[in-house]
Design a protein around this motif. Structure first.
Motif, mmCIF file in Angstrom:
data_model
loop_
_atom_site.group_PDB
_atom_site.id
_atom_site.type_symbol
_atom_site.label_atom_id
_atom_site.label_comp_id
_atom_site.label_asym_id
_atom_site.label_seq_id
_atom_site.Cartn_x
_atom_site.Cartn_y
_atom_site.Cartn_z
ATOM 1 N N PRO A 48 0.794 -1.228 0.000
ATOM 2 C CA PRO A 48 0.000 0.000 0.000
ATOM 3 C C PRO A 48 0.826 1.278 0.000
ATOM 4 C CG PRO A 48 0.042 -0.948 2.193
ATOM 5 C CD PRO A 48 0.752 -1.926 1.291
ATOM 6 N N ASN A 49 2.101 1.179 0.329
ATOM 7 C CA ASN A 49 2.915 2.368 0.528
ATOM 8 C C ASN A 49 4.006 2.527 -0.523
ATOM 9 O OD1 ASN A 49 4.126 0.061 1.475
ATOM 10 N ND2 ASN A 49 4.952 0.981 3.343
ATOM 11 N N LYS A 65 1.968 2.518 -10.232
ATOM 12 C CA LYS A 65 2.101 3.851 -10.822
ATOM 13 C C LYS A 65 3.460 4.451 -10.473
ATOM 14 C CE LYS A 65 -2.884 4.781 -10.599
ATOM 15 N NZ LYS A 65 -3.946 5.683 -10.035
ATOM 16 N N GLU A 66 4.447 3.581 -10.323
ATOM 17 C CA GLU A 66 5.760 4.049 -9.917
ATOM 18 C C GLU A 66 6.474 4.806 -11.045
ATOM 19 O OE1 GLU A 66 6.668 3.319 -6.316
ATOM 20 O OE2 GLU A 66 4.554 3.437 -6.872
ATOM 21 N N ALA A 73 15.790 5.197 -5.984
ATOM 22 C CA ALA A 73 14.418 4.763 -5.683
ATOM 23 C C ALA A 73 14.460 3.633 -4.664
ATOM 24 C CB ALA A 73 13.699 4.302 -6.957
ATOM 25 N N THR A 74 14.344 3.998 -3.408
ATOM 26 C CA THR A 74 14.363 3.004 -2.333
ATOM 27 C C THR A 74 12.966 2.679 -1.830
ATOM 28 O OG1 THR A 74 16.553 3.755 -1.614
ATOM 29 C CG2 THR A 74 15.266 2.498 -0.024
ATOM 30 N N ALA A 128 8.759 -1.166 -0.202
ATOM 31 C CA ALA A 128 7.332 -1.491 -0.060
ATOM 32 C C ALA A 128 7.034 -2.903 -0.536
ATOM 33 C CB ALA A 128 6.490 -0.480 -0.837
ATOM 34 N N VAL A 129 7.655 -3.307 -1.650
ATOM 35 C CA VAL A 129 7.405 -4.644 -2.198
ATOM 36 C C VAL A 129 7.972 -5.715 -1.273
ATOM 37 C CG1 VAL A 129 7.864 -6.212 -4.120
ATOM 38 C CG2 VAL A 129 7.273 -3.821 -4.570
#
Length: 210
Positions: free
Chosen positions: A99-100, A127-128, A175-176, A181-182
């Protein structure tokens, strides 16, 4: 005044209206069935990418249930597809959510084998940021494939984090948040599968199907 032409015209308009409505309804029904069939085939392909058809003898698309564990699975309601062979459990595939993510929720398919190892993970919607966070997508990089075969013991639970946080899994340059999140979502899914695995396989399929 002769009203016959007016009546005939009205009847013809009514007839055309009925025929038009019937045609639209028929077309909609045929299209709906085709769309449902296409969606089902797409779902089966996604499931079989994690749990090959040769490993199960049931229809996983029809053998599913809904579970509720938002703290681990990321959404109020999560569908779980179950694979069996000879009636024996083989694997489950969770429609988990991270979710984050940086730009919002990241929707996943997480396959968990009966022994607690990961059959695989796939990102199905996100939507990254293009060129950065979108590397979680298998079409952009092989990052997500590193989960295959892992478990809560490999790496140990305390290492289920990205390297920047002292964990095992790589992050992306610049991009951390996205990989973090994954990783958290996959770990949560493994924890739920370990805790509820027996109940998941024993429960009756959801009445609403896939």
């Amino acid at each position: 005044m002769n009203r016959h032409p007016i009546l005939i015209a009205a009847l013809l308009l009514t007839l055309f209206g009925v025929l038009g409505t019937s045609l639209v309804a028929f077309t909609h029904e045929q299209t709906r069935e085709r769309i449902q069939a296409n969606e089902r085939q797409a779902l089966l392909r996604s499931l079989q990418a994690l749990v090959p058809a040769s490993e199960v003898d049931n229809d996983m698309a029809d053998d599913s249930l809904l579970v509720h564990a938002p703290e681990l699975l990321g959404s109020p309601e999560t569908r779980v597809y179950r694979g069996r062979k000879g009636g024996e459990p083989v694997a489950t595939v969770f429609t988990s959510v991270a979710p984050n993510g940086y730009s919002g929720p990241i929707r996943l398919l997480v396959g968990v084998r009966r022994d607690g190892t990961l059959a695989g993970v796939r990102v199905v919607a996100h939507k990254e940021t293009p060129g950065l966070g979108d590397k979680i997508d298998e079409r952009k990089s092989d990052w997500v494939l590193a989960f295959t075969g892992r478990s809560l013991g490999d790496p140990p639970p305390q290492l289920w984090k990205v390297r920047r946080d002292g964990g095992y899994f790589d992050q992306f340059t610049g991009a951390t948040i996205t990989p973090r999140a994954v990783v958290k979502a996959v770990r949560g899914t493994l924890e739920f599968a370990r805790r509820e695995g027996a109940r998941i396989y024993a429960a009756k399929p959801a009445a609403d199907g896939a």
